[in-house]
Scaffold this active site. Structure first.
Site, PDB file in Angstrom:
ATOM      1  N   HIS A  80       0.715  -1.269   0.063  1.00 12.01           N
ATOM      2  CA  HIS A  80       0.003   0.125  -0.110  1.00 12.01           C
ATOM      3  C   HIS A  80       0.882   1.397   0.025  1.00 12.01           C
ATOM      4  O   HIS A  80       0.733   2.231  -0.788  1.00 12.01           O
ATOM      5  CB  HIS A  80      -1.137   0.092   1.248  1.00 12.01           C
ATOM      6  CG  HIS A  80      -1.971   1.324   1.565  1.00 12.01           C
ATOM      7  ND1 HIS A  80      -2.875   1.194   0.625  1.00 12.01           N
ATOM      8  CD2 HIS A  80      -1.879   2.190   2.136  1.00 12.01           C
ATOM      9  CE1 HIS A  80      -3.720   2.357   0.691  1.00 12.01           C
ATOM     10  NE2 HIS A  80      -2.821   2.958   1.913  1.00 12.01           N
ATOM     11  N   ASN A 115      25.896 -21.231  -9.204  1.00  9.87           N
ATOM     12  CA  ASN A 115      26.660 -22.298  -9.849  1.00  9.87           C
ATOM     13  C   ASN A 115      26.493 -23.377  -8.821  1.00  9.87           C
ATOM     14  O   ASN A 115      26.379 -24.619  -9.161  1.00  9.87           O
ATOM     15  CB  ASN A 115      28.054 -22.087  -9.876  1.00  9.87           C
ATOM     16  CG  ASN A 115      29.029 -23.265 -10.179  1.00  9.87           C
ATOM     17  OD1 ASN A 115      29.222 -23.236 -11.369  1.00  9.87           O
ATOM     18  ND2 ASN A 115      29.720 -23.731  -9.127  1.00  9.87           N
ATOM     19  N   GLU A 118      -2.396  -5.627  -4.702  1.00  9.88           N
ATOM     20  CA  GLU A 118      -3.043  -5.087  -3.285  1.00  9.88           C
ATOM     21  C   GLU A 118      -4.558  -5.704  -3.091  1.00  9.88           C
ATOM     22  O   GLU A 118      -4.925  -6.115  -2.021  1.00  9.88           O
ATOM     23  CB  GLU A 118      -3.147  -3.704  -3.280  1.00  9.88           C
ATOM     24  CG  GLU A 118      -3.508  -3.286  -1.746  1.00  9.88           C
ATOM     25  CD  GLU A 118      -3.536  -1.480  -1.835  1.00  9.88           C
ATOM     26  OE1 GLU A 118      -2.803  -1.054  -0.795  1.00  9.88           O
ATOM     27  OE2 GLU A 118      -4.045  -1.151  -2.677  1.00  9.88           O
TER      28      GLU A 118
END
Length: 692
Positions: free
Chosen positions: A46, A427, A68
């Protein structure tokens, strides 16, 4: 008003909010029923939406608004999290990060997020892929009682029940009307400040106009809202009016009776509302994250998250800190010189003044040093999300364990070390950890482990990435190196394991057979080595086939000032960083043992190597072998110990670390030099170089 002056602040705070959203989403993925976490996520989203709308970045604000909407359903227990929802929200966060990055580079923060928005809207409607029958098939017209006051604000049945429950729990329910001065140029900013203040102490249930319209400046000079809080209404009113350009605020205290009276004389209207199904809880994800100080999981209740404390930090340009550090370094050299002169002339008033200046400058020094130091968790905290996504894309199960995240590094190093660590972690996940089937076949737990740790040792910080995967097959690496012409057959035949592993850092070297988005493009580890080398550090590899691999990155603290023990060897003076010293002592010549050309001394219940500085640096006028007793300094690197033989101790001091520059680069065992109070130069030892 020109908003560009706020752009840097917007970018910094947006990145902070996005990092927080990623962290909390990972927590929620492991505890999908914890509504306390959902509340924190909702508040952060928000705030980000309000900031973006105020700055005029409409695409960013619009996407955050759609996210939201989903979070609002979850926090109100109308929707339960599941894998598709998590994946969609994570995609939304990635898009938001790309938008902020575009803004950072001078763009307008625009992006095509149509597919993400459509997925978010489908979630709100109840269309969740993989649920068999779409939820919209069960959509019916649900009667929703509408409550309206004389100002025109409507409350549906759910919003009314929230207020009623708050009243029954002893909280206060308020109706507020806020007016902004007519000459205010940034109404949306002032309104945002009011909402931000209110959300620290309670929850805004409904506003008119809507929060989205207010954030987009689509309102006149006033707005009204329903609000529940535990704070006294009499305290809130002056707090709101203290906000600049707020003209007035009218607060009406509600009770059950006044709330009931708001129902209009008309019959409650029936509004067709989609019935959002409560979906099955999300299955536990394959990736877990552990840290040294993991907080206990919150109970799965709808209790409101604690209000965030007001920020007490400011952002300072790193160049200004560099100037401050350089000025203080010069001040420290003068202080040490004054202390020496005061000890020579022995004037009481001068001695007292210099001692007081020493105490004050020591306090100042601690503050200056701490200003530049940043915990490595500012880098580490973005890795759990990355590892989670990698594990899903590779269909692997793994656990990321983070330790030492509180270890501090200089800000300049923090800014540069992120990318090399990303390569090393990718990796480990891709090459190191085996598939679930391969691990089970090898008799291992199907969940692999990657450990990311950091710790101080001397004037350095070590960051280690260790996995319990398949390890490195030296024969495979050598065959690839010979095929690519990286080494000759003659050299390859005599290479030790550590030297073979270092071939992984050769430019363009890769053992991946298949090119993918993760590895196999001939880039990665060579970039890691070049970046770490440019920072004054180095990287080593140790591995055991079938057991796992460890990458160890050694980085300098790059501090200008360190605490050190000054020692003398012959005619030379040296400084040893205190952070590397375990203790000092005396060793008798008869206690020294020779073993294969090396010297060992007894230390507690074991034996440790004895290093002769006079022989390493060819110092004239001193040879500890001719002494019956020799003073030693015991140093540590990780869990390894060694002793350094010295002639005598000068004492502890604060010293200014000066680089040797390009004239004496990479001098073994030396990390820099310092200027002493008498004007002499002392070399600063790198204790890590003496421990193998």
């Amino acid at each position: 008003m020109d908003m560009n002056q706020y752009l840097a602040m917007f970018i910094d705070e947006s990145n902070d909010h996005l990092q927080s959203l990623n962290e909390k989403m990972l927590e929620l993925e492991n505890n999908p029923t914890d509504l306390g976490i959902v509340q924190v996520i909702f508040r952060s989203a928000h705030t980000l939406k309000g900031m973006a709308a105020t700055m005029g970045f409409e695409d960013l604000a619009a996407l955050t608004h759609q996210m939201e909407n989903v979070l609002d359903l979850v926090r109100n227990e109308k929707l339960t999290m599941q894998e598709f929802i998590f994946d969609t929200l994570f995609k939304g966060l990635d898009a938001l990060e790309s938008m902020v990055q575009d803004i950072t580079q001078g763009g307008e923060g625009k992006a095509d997020v149509t597919s993400i928005v459509e997925s978010l809207q489908a979630i709100v409607r109840g269309d969740i892929p993989g649920d068999g029958v779409a939820a919209t098939a069960n959509t019916t017209a649900v009667p929703v009682a509408v409550i309206m006051n004389d100002k025109g604000i409507e409350l549906d049945e759910f919003q009314r029940s929230v207020i009623e429950q708050s009243l029954s729990a002893g909280h206060q329910a308020l109706y507020m009307e806020v007016s902004i001065r007519e000459d205010c140029q940034l109404k949306a900013v002032r309104a945002y400040m009011v909402f931000d203040l209110l959300e620290r102490y309670g929850d805004v249930i409904k506003s008119e106009p809507s929060t989205q319209d207010i954030e987009q400046d689509k309102f006149e000079r006033s707005f009204s809202l329903y609000y529940v809080t535990q704070k006294d209404a009499a305290e809130l009113e002056p707090m709101i009016t203290s906000i600049s350009e707020i003209e007035s605020v009218k607060v009406t205290l509600l009770d059950a009776r006044s709330l009931q009276e708001m129902i209009t004389s008309k019959e409650p209207q029936s509004i067709a509302a989609p019935a959002v199904e409560t979906l099955a809880p999300a299955a536990p994800v394959a990736t877990a994250v552990k840290t040294e100080t993991a907080a206990p999981a919150a109970k799965a209740t709808a209790t409101k998250a604690p209000a965030p404390a007001p920020s007490r930090t400011i952002r300072v340009d790193i160049d200004r800190l560099d100037v401050l550090m350089n000025l203080f370094s010069e001040l420290l050299i003068d202080r040490v010189r004054l202390e020496q002169l005061a000890s020579e002339v022995k004037v009481p008033a001068l001695t007292d003044t210099v001692e007081h200046m020493g105490r004050v400058s020591s306090d100042l020094q601690n503050i200056v040093l701490k200003l530049r130091m940043v915990p490595v968790d500012t880098v580490f905290n973005r890795f759990p999300r990355m590892v989670r996504d990698l594990a899903k894309s590779l269909d692997k199960k793994l656990e990321l364990i983070i330790t030492g995240a509180e270890t501090e590094l200089d800000r300049t190093v923090i800014d540069e070390i992120g990318d090399p660590l990303v390569h090393l972690l990718r990796n480990s996940v891709d090459h190191g950890i085996e598939s679930v089937a391969a691990r089970v076949a090898a008799g291992k737990d199907e969940v692999g482990t990657v450990k990311l740790s950091a710790f101080h040792s001397g004037n350095h910080v070590f960051i280690e990435i260790e996995d319990d995967g398949n390890g490195i097959d030296r024969d495979v690496v050598l065959r690839k190196a010979l095929k690519n012409g990286v080494v000759s057959p003659e050299v390859a035949s005599s290479m030790k394991d550590e030297e073979v592993y270092q071939l992984l850092f050769a430019p363009g070297f890769s053992t991946a057979e298949v090119i993918s988005d993760i590895s196999g493009r001939g880039v990665g580890l060579d970039v890691v080595k070049s970046k770490i080398t440019s920072l004054g550090g180095h990287v080593t590899v140790s591995s055991e086939l079938g057991k796992g691999t460890k990458f160890s990155v050694q980085l300098p603290l790059t501090l200008s000032i360190i605490s050190a023990m000054l020692i003398r060897v012959g005619s030379e003076k040296y400084a040893i960083p205190l952070t590397s010293i375990v203790e000092t002592g005396i060793i008798k010549a008869k206690q020294v043992r020779d073993l294969h050309g090396s010297q060992l001394i007894p230390y507690r219940d074991t034996h440790i190597p004895l290093v002769s500085l006079s022989r390493v640096f060819e110092v004239p006028d001193f040879d500890e072998r001719e002494e019956e007793e020799t003073e030693i300094v015991v140093i540590r690197k990780g869990d390894k110990l060694a002793a350094i033989a010295v002639e005598n101790f000068i004492g502890q001091n604060e010293i200014v670390l000066k680089s040797l520059g390009s004239y004496l680069p990479d001098t073994m065992g030396i990390s820099g030099a310092t200027i002493l109070g008498d004007g002499q130069v002392a070399l600063i030892l790198d204790p890590n170089a003496f421990i193998k």
